[in-house]
Design a protein around this motif. Structure first.
Motif, PDB file in Angstrom:
ATOM      1  N   SER A 198       0.704  -1.078   0.199  1.00  0.00           N
ATOM      2  CA  SER A 198       0.129  -0.065   0.014  1.00  0.00           C
ATOM      3  C   SER A 198       0.599   1.000  -0.235  1.00  0.00           C
ATOM      4  O   SER A 198       0.357   2.677  -0.879  1.00  0.00           O
ATOM      5  N   LEU A 199       2.291   0.704   0.455  1.00  0.00           N
ATOM      6  CA  LEU A 199       2.706   2.526   0.286  1.00  0.00           C
ATOM      7  C   LEU A 199       3.195   3.077  -0.891  1.00  0.00           C
ATOM      8  O   LEU A 199       3.191   3.820  -1.892  1.00  0.00           O
ATOM      9  N   ASP A 200       3.866   1.983  -1.533  1.00  0.00           N
ATOM     10  CA  ASP A 200       4.110   1.687  -2.720  1.00  0.00           C
ATOM     11  C   ASP A 200       2.754   2.318  -3.842  1.00  0.00           C
ATOM     12  O   ASP A 200       3.434   3.548  -4.581  1.00  0.00           O
ATOM     13  N   TYR A 201       1.682   1.628  -4.105  1.00  0.00           N
ATOM     14  CA  TYR A 201       0.437   2.823  -4.829  1.00  0.00           C
ATOM     15  C   TYR A 201      -0.007   3.875  -4.141  1.00  0.00           C
ATOM     16  O   TYR A 201      -0.374   4.365  -4.491  1.00  0.00           O
ATOM     17  N   GLY A 202       0.209   3.798  -2.701  1.00  0.00           N
ATOM     18  CA  GLY A 202      -0.421   4.867  -2.162  1.00  0.00           C
ATOM     19  C   GLY A 202       0.843   6.445  -2.718  1.00  0.00           C
ATOM     20  O   GLY A 202      -0.298   7.005  -2.762  1.00  0.00           O
ATOM     21  N   THR A 203       1.657   6.270  -2.787  1.00  0.00           N
ATOM     22  CA  THR A 203       2.758   7.452  -2.598  1.00  0.00           C
ATOM     23  C   THR A 203       2.176   7.472  -4.599  1.00  0.00           C
ATOM     24  O   THR A 203       2.613   8.747  -4.829  1.00  0.00           O
ATOM     25  N   ALA A 204       2.391   6.805  -5.161  1.00  0.00           N
ATOM     26  CA  ALA A 204       1.594   6.818  -6.875  1.00  0.00           C
ATOM     27  C   ALA A 204       0.176   7.299  -6.750  1.00  0.00           C
ATOM     28  O   ALA A 204      -0.226   8.802  -7.353  1.00  0.00           O
ATOM     29  N   ASN A 205      -0.727   6.812  -5.957  1.00  0.00           N
ATOM     30  CA  ASN A 205      -1.726   7.936  -5.781  1.00  0.00           C
ATOM     31  C   ASN A 205      -1.894   8.962  -5.737  1.00  0.00           C
ATOM     32  O   ASN A 205      -2.100   9.952  -5.778  1.00  0.00           O
ATOM     33  N   GLN A 206      -1.168   9.462  -4.080  1.00  0.00           N
ATOM     34  CA  GLN A 206      -0.770  10.579  -3.975  1.00  0.00           C
ATOM     35  C   GLN A 206      -0.480  11.913  -4.912  1.00  0.00           C
ATOM     36  O   GLN A 206      -0.106  13.096  -4.866  1.00  0.00           O
ATOM     37  N   THR A 207       0.609  11.323  -5.637  1.00  0.00           N
ATOM     38  CA  THR A 207       1.647  12.359  -6.348  1.00  0.00           C
ATOM     39  C   THR A 207       0.452  12.411  -8.346  1.00  0.00           C
ATOM     40  O   THR A 207       0.697  13.383  -8.346  1.00  0.00           O
TER      41      THR A 207
END
Length: 327
Positions: free
Chosen positions: A95-104
């Protein structure tokens, strides 16, 4: 005239704001109005789950309890509300990886800053949980999530910078300026529903932006020569440069605003502040760029206290004044 928000969106704005405000009675009525307008139980439920990240578990849990009670009462009365769609399975990976992508993608650029260097745990929680676990749930669009977040933050004191950030995120995800203005107009009424009346539209020839005025005393009072009125400014709205023959007093009641005399730095205003305006001094007052603002204007010796209006406060003057205070 085309309304910038649909009826369902207007209802969702009210529901989100009242949940964040903790207004149980108002929330019950808003939930029923929203369900009657076609919102699904799942949409409202999902927004309440999301809002815990912005207004805390107590407000979120209370809102969910209210929704549960209202849906049970409606079912007992024979009303059949749409359950709404369930979210798709979470993306593969951390979730940290796809959450970072979502935030960006939401913001339009990677999010960094000294605060996140100072407290890296909060950066990880934001990326992994809020923008990963929650924003990855696709049963509510990002645009709708931002509409709800803007509504919630706009009724919470002390969240002006977060509100400004989410207004920008909302625009990056499909909300227009007109829709953001409509959201803030709805929540302004909800936020100050128990304060002085909003009144009617202000004279557009002496205001830059949208404002409302409500006279609080009969003209010049009964046995005293004084006028009092409630003025509310939408975000970024200010009156023109002007001066008073005798002077004036402002009692700040809600939101964040500014007051500036000609040739002097601006003063940032909050509820409880008092401004004494001298006679024959050119000045302006209005709202912060990211907040509604209300004050009571008191005009002494009203029968002879004429107001002389000057030029508009330009965008450059306004930006320089408000940025100077913020630095």
């Amino acid at each position: 005239m085309t309304h910038p928000l649909t009826q369902q969106e207007e209802n969702l704005v009210a529901i989100s704001a009242l949940a964040a405000k903790g207004d149980a009675d108002g929330l019950s009525a808003a939930i029923n109005a929203g369900l009657d307008a076609g919102l699904s139980v799942g949409e409202i439920k999902e927004i309440f789950v999301q809002l815990y990240a912005y207004c805390g578990f107590p407000r979120s849990l209370n809102a969910l309890s209210c929704l549960m009670a209202e849906t049970q009462a409606r079912a007992a009365a024979g009303k059949h509300d749409a359950p709404g769609a369930a979210p798709s399975p979470a993306p593969a990976g951390r979730s940290l990886d796809y959450g970072t992508a979502n935030q960006t993608k939401l913001v339009g650029a990677p999010v960094q800053g000294k605060l996140f260097e100072f407290a890296p745990a909060i950066d990880e929680f934001l990326k992994a949980h809020l923008f990963g676990d929650i924003f990855a749930r696709d049963n509510v669009s990002w645009r709708t999530r931002e509409l709800a977040t803007i509504a919630a933050l706009s009724v919470m004191p002390g969240t002006e910078s977060q509100l400004a950030a989410h207004i920008a995120i909302g625009k990056n995800n499909g909300l227009t300026d007109e829709q953001v203005s409509a959201i803030l107009t709805i929540t302004r009424r909800l936020r100050h529903a128990d304060a002085f009346p909003l009144g009617g539209p202000a004279d557009a020839s002496i205001f830059t932006g949208e404002a409302w005025v409500q006279q609080l005393l009969p003209e010049h009072g009964k046995d005293y020569d004084m006028a009092a009125y409630n003025v509310t400014f939408a975000p970024g709205t200010r009156n023109y440069w002007h001066e008073h023959e005798v002077g004036q007093v402002l009692l700040c009641t809600a939101g964040v605003g500014y007051y500036q005399e000609k040739g002097k730095p601006a003063r940032r205003l909050s509820p409880g502040d008092v401004v004494e305006i001298p006679a024959h001094v050119a000045h302006w007052h209005g709202a912060a760029p990211d907040s509604f603002f209300s004050h009571i204007g008191i005009t002494p010796k009203a029968s002879s206290n004429d107001t002389t209006w000057g030029a508009p406060v330009t965008d450059a003057e306004y930006a320089a004044a408000t940025q100077q205070v913020q630095q």
